[in-house]
Enzyme design. Structure first.
Site, PDB file in Angstrom:
ATOM      1  N   CYS A   1     -11.436 -13.442  -3.705  1.00 44.05           N
ATOM      2  CA  CYS A   1     -11.808 -14.527  -2.551  1.00 44.05           C
ATOM      3  C   CYS A   1     -12.514 -13.577  -1.602  1.00 44.05           C
ATOM      4  CB  CYS A   1     -10.704 -15.359  -2.221  1.00 44.05           C
ATOM      5  SG  CYS A   1      -9.368 -14.369  -1.456  1.00 44.05           S
TER       6      CYS A   1
ATOM      7  N   CYS B   1     -15.757 -17.221  -3.126  1.00 44.97           N
ATOM      8  CA  CYS B   1     -16.546 -15.974  -2.595  1.00 44.97           C
ATOM      9  C   CYS B   1     -17.922 -16.066  -2.910  1.00 44.97           C
ATOM     10  CB  CYS B   1     -16.165 -14.852  -3.378  1.00 44.97           C
ATOM     11  SG  CYS B   1     -16.606 -14.769  -5.275  1.00 44.97           S
TER      12      CYS B   1
ATOM     13  N   CYS C   1     -19.998 -12.680  -5.722  1.00 43.97           N
ATOM     14  CA  CYS C   1     -19.355 -12.292  -6.798  1.00 43.97           C
ATOM     15  C   CYS C   1     -20.415 -11.810  -7.974  1.00 43.97           C
ATOM     16  CB  CYS C   1     -18.414 -13.069  -7.372  1.00 43.97           C
ATOM     17  SG  CYS C   1     -17.073 -13.769  -6.380  1.00 43.97           S
TER      18      CYS C   1
END
Length: 135
Positions: free
Chosen positions: A11, A85, A89
């Site tokens: 996150c 996120c 990522c």
């Protein structure tokens, strides 16, 4: 190389959702799964309401610290669970990705974090059943 599956929870701040998910997976899987968590922009400390909510169910995450998301960590994980996120990522073909839409506990009191904690537990139980089928 380990023969046990590895799961990475990601996150933004690595202070709430991902830390609770990692805590649940460690608690429910024991040493059957390698558990990692990281954030695209880690906070200084873990969210105190997340720590308290997990303490209420007997899981201590006070020894965990927010960590920066690193390329190698993603590359060496079997399952990557993202929690808000976004594009931060990295994507690796062949990896299993899950995006869990969960409310962000940042700035909320423990009363508001409990339902998030409980939703995470249910998702962890499903993920674990998938990773380690009952014998």
């Amino acid at each position: 190389m380990s023969d046990k599956p590895s799961v990475l929870f990601v996150c933004v701040h690595n202070a709430g959702r991902s830390q609770m998910a990692a805590g649940w997976l460690r608690h429910l899987a024991g040493d059957k799964v390698e558990v990692r968590s990281a954030g695209s922009a880690p906070a200084e400390t873990i969210n105190p309401a997340a720590v308290e909510a997990m303490r209420e169910v007997g899981i201590d995450i006070t020894d965990q610290r927010p960590k920066i998301l690193e390329y190698d960590t993603v590359e060496s994980s079997d399952v990557i669970v993202t929690m808000g996120c976004g594009d931060a990522c990295p994507y690796f073909p062949g990896k299993r990705y899950e995006d869990w839409k969960l409310e962000d506990p940042a700035g909320k009191g423990v009363e508001s974090v409990r339902p998030i904690r409980d939703e995470i537990k249910g998702r962890i139980e499903q993920l674990l059943a998938d990773l380690i089928p009952a014998t």
